[in-house]
Design a protein around this motif. Structure first.
Motif, PDB file in Angstrom:
ATOM      1  N   GLU A   1       0.846  -1.200   0.000  1.00 12.87           N
ATOM      2  CA  GLU A   1       0.000   0.000   0.000  1.00 12.87           C
ATOM      3  C   GLU A   1       0.878   1.247   0.000  1.00 12.87           C
ATOM      4  O   GLU A   1       1.591   1.511   0.954  1.00 12.87           O
ATOM      5  N   GLN A   2       0.828   1.967  -1.082  1.00 10.91           N
ATOM      6  CA  GLN A   2       1.492   3.258  -1.155  1.00 10.91           C
ATOM      7  C   GLN A   2       0.842   4.070  -2.276  1.00 10.91           C
ATOM      8  O   GLN A   2       0.122   3.524  -3.114  1.00 10.91           O
ATOM      9  N   LEU A   3       1.085   5.361  -2.252  1.00 10.41           N
ATOM     10  CA  LEU A   3       0.542   6.226  -3.287  1.00 10.41           C
ATOM     11  C   LEU A   3       1.200   5.860  -4.605  1.00 10.41           C
ATOM     12  O   LEU A   3       2.423   5.910  -4.747  1.00 10.41           O
ATOM     13  N   GLU A   4       0.402   5.445  -5.578  1.00 10.16           N
ATOM     14  CA  GLU A   4       0.949   5.018  -6.862  1.00 10.16           C
ATOM     15  C   GLU A   4       1.528   6.198  -7.626  1.00 10.16           C
ATOM     16  O   GLU A   4       0.958   7.288  -7.652  1.00 10.16           O
ATOM     17  N   MET A   5       2.637   5.955  -8.257  1.00 13.54           N
ATOM     18  CA  MET A   5       3.261   7.008  -9.053  1.00 13.54           C
ATOM     19  C   MET A   5       2.476   7.243 -10.335  1.00 13.54           C
ATOM     20  O   MET A   5       1.976   6.307 -10.962  1.00 13.54           O
ATOM     21  N   ASP A   6       2.368   8.508 -10.701  1.00 12.83           N
ATOM     22  CA  ASP A   6       1.793   8.882 -11.988  1.00 12.83           C
ATOM     23  C   ASP A   6       2.894   8.720 -13.040  1.00 12.83           C
ATOM     24  O   ASP A   6       3.664   9.639 -13.312  1.00 12.83           O
ATOM     25  N   TYR A   7       2.964   7.515 -13.602  1.00  9.73           N
ATOM     26  CA  TYR A   7       4.098   7.173 -14.464  1.00  9.73           C
ATOM     27  C   TYR A   7       4.124   8.011 -15.741  1.00  9.73           C
ATOM     28  O   TYR A   7       3.094   8.318 -16.327  1.00  9.73           O
TER      29      TYR A   7
END
Length: 637
Positions: free
Chosen positions: A569-575
């Motif tokens: 669980e972590q803030l997903e990167m805006d790839y």
């Protein structure tokens, strides 16, 4: 008047009686001294006859938090001359001079001095054991070998600006060696012998030995492994960017314990004479003052949230500049960011947005938070040479000064101040005291005689505000300017900084910046804060490009070392197109190889063996790895 015979006799008797009483007094006095003052007389005589050869106390060791030795002593024999006992000064000088690499005339002048004893310095101080043995074999009258010790730093230049170094007399000259010199150095002992007024040894008198009191061992908060990680990353950065200087600090934000601190350029403590004073005398992490740039925006953000001056979902339009007192303050992005929320203002490090927050707070309120977070004064870390920075005084703050301060320009701060302030912001809002000493240890029993307590200060912001700041700064790393510090599996928050340097004429220099990044992790419960600043890197000069990857390199390995487990669980990167993506390794065991070849998209495949079915794989299912990592599969035949 006529003097009679009787008068003369009377006077004679009186004089005689007086003389008898005087002699009786002297006899009684001598008897009293002989019978009752024997011990006192002996001590006075021995004080006159005794000659002492000093025996150095062993300087206390310096250890890291796990009690690994990072500074200790090695034996160092020293040559002492007792001039009165030297029978042939010319021959003695002739034999000694080549062994201790000194001029023969210089040695002769030392050994013929009218003094009790003399060090044959500099060549005879702290010599090799081999040379000492050669001198002892000569059996030169009046030449004595005593044992001193010299400081040894087994890891070379590791943590050199923290440790400092000692002088020829084993006295602390810089760093922690200087600050705690009194406790480290201990108390001298001696070898005593008896000699006459001319310094000739009195026969049949035994030498006495007074044991020295050795110094206490000093245990630091430094983690040797984290310190090595920091030094490794700084060396890589120097090779890549050839900056004027670079510094890094790693600290526990909850206790104020410094886990690592390093600077470049650096030096070797045992060879400090080979370096300029400005290198070994300046611990840049606490001495250097400069405009912080956008890392300072964290303070403005925390103050605005605590005072209810902003809602992060509120929109703000950035045309690329903002007018303040007839001055155009530009955003770093040409043309501006357009319409965005204040959360995106933070992620994009938008200057006009932070000027607006500063204006909402006003100078009195903003600067009250700045001072409460510790800027404008020393943190009082237990290291020498700390600076206090420079803030605007109340009478100097106009609309323009308020605006520039809100995004970190116009004020001067130290790196340690920034680390302490950000730690206070992300740890729940509590002030902390940066320190580098864990405690003192007895060198014999290895038991602590004193341990430092981790006292927290006042709460500057609420825990709710602290949590909101952490989440917002996590967005900076996942979606904003700090993307290069993103670590898959760890929740990392942080802020970039790019600050123009001021030249000697007071004007900003072109293409000459201090770029920085301050990061913390895990973002929900921070255990580590890391700050890196690079002065004038060659090539690209943006904090997100230069320093964010350095912090990432330190943070990832340091968290593993501290035993912080990765989480899904972590803030997903805006790839973006140039980002490295991470994917979960699928479970391929039991699958048909022909099906896997068709469906496996994010990883490379290496097939071992023959057959149609997969029986095992490396890496195993459940790991999260970068895209295009090779997965080796083993078939059933």
């Amino acid at each position: 008047m006529r003097v009679t015979h009787m008068t003369v006799r009377k006077r004679t008797y009186i004089v005689l009686l007086v003389v008898i009483f005087i002699f009786l007094g002297l006899i009684f006095r001598l008897g009293y001294i002989q019978l009752f003052k024997t011990h006192w007389l002996t001590e006075r005589a021995e004080d006159l006859w005794r000659r002492d050869i000093p025996v150095e106390a062993k300087r206390g060791k310096i250890l890291d938090r796990a009690e690994n030795e990072i500074a200790y002593n090695v034996s160092a024999p020293t040559v002492i001359a007792i001039p009165a006992q030297i029978k042939d000064p010319e021959l003695t000088a002739q034999k000694l001079a080549p062994l201790i690499n000194m001029d023969e005339e210089k040695v002769y002048s030392l050994i013929t001095k009218r003094t009790l004893m003399v060090y044959l310095a500099p060549g005879g101080r702290k010599i090799d054991d081999q040379v000492a043995n050669q001198i002892m074999r000569l059996r030169l009258p009046g030449i004595v070998i005593t044992e001193e010790s010299k400081r040894y730093y087994p890891y070379g230049n590791l943590a050199s600006h923290i440790l400092g170094f000692t002088g020829i007399d084993n006295q602390g000259l810089t760093g922690i060696e200087l600050v705690y010199d009194e406790n480290l150095k201990g108390k001298r002992g001696s070898i005593s012998f008896f000699s006459d007024a001319k310094g000739r040894e009195i026969p049949n008198e035994k030498d006495t030995y007074t044991e020295p009191i050795h110094g206490l061992d000093l245990v630091l908060t430094i983690d040797l492994t984290i310190q090595k990680i920091i030094e490794r990353e700084l060396d890589k950065a120097v090779q890549t960017y050839q900056p004027e200087s670079i510094l890094a600090i790693a600290m526990n934000p909850n206790t104020g314990e410094i886990l690592g601190m390093a600077n470049r350029p650096t030096y070797y403590p045992e060879d400090y004479q080979s370096y300029p004073q400005e290198i070994y005398n300046r611990n840049l992490a606490i001495w250097k003052t400069f405009e912080p740039g956008s890392t300072f925006k964290i303070v403005t953000l925390a103050a605005a949230l605590e005072e209810g001056k902003v809602n992060l979902n509120e929109t703000f339009f950035d045309p690329g500049y903002i007018m303040v007192a007839n001055h155009r303050i530009r955003c770093w992005k040409h043309g501006g960011h357009g319409e965005q929320t204040f959360a995106e203002v933070v992620e994009n490090s938008c200057n006009p947005g932070f000027v607006t927050l500063g204006q909402r707070l006003g100078s009195e309120l903003l600067f009250s938070y700045i001072h409460r977070f510790g800027f404008g004064k020393k943190t009082n870390i237990d290291l020498p040479g700390e600076a206090s920075g420079l803030m605007f005084k109340p009478g100097q703050i106009g609309p323009l000064e308020l605006a520039t301060t809100s995004f970190g320009q116009g004020v001067s701060v130290t790196p340690i101040q920034q680390v302490a302030a950000v730690s206070s912001i992300v740890n729940g809002g509590y002030q902390i005291q940066p320190h580098i000493v864990k405690g003192w240890r007895d060198p014999v029993t290895k038991l602590y005689v004193h341990k430092n307590e981790h006292a927290t200060g006042n709460q500057v912001i609420s825990s709710e505000t602290s949590e909101l700041v952490r989440l917002t700064l996590e967005g900076v790393v996942a979606n904003g300017t700090g993307r290069n510090a993103y670590i898959d599996g760890y929740r990392v928050g942080g802020k970039t900084g790019t600050a123009q340097k001021v030249g000697p004429d007071g004007r900003y220099l072109k293409n000459n910046h201090i770029v920085s990044f301050i990061g913390f992790a895990p973002a929900d419960q921070p255990e580590l804060v890391i700050y890196v600043a690079v002065d004038n890197p060659q090539g690209i000069q943006f904090g997100g490009v230069v320093t964010a990857p350095i912090v990432k390199g330190i943070m990832g390995d340091a968290l593993k070392h501290l035993g912080v487990e990765k989480r899904t669980e972590q803030l997903e990167m805006d790839y973006r197109y140039d980002d490295i993506r991470y994917f979960d390794v699928p479970n391929l065991v039991g699958e048909e190889i022909k099906d896997v070849r068709r469906t496996l998209r994010h990883f490379q495949l290496e097939v071992i063996g023959e057959g149609s079915k997969i029986v095992s794989q490396v890496p195993k299912h459940g790991q999260r790895l970068p895209e295009n990592t090779t997965i080796r599969v083993y078939l059933n035949e």
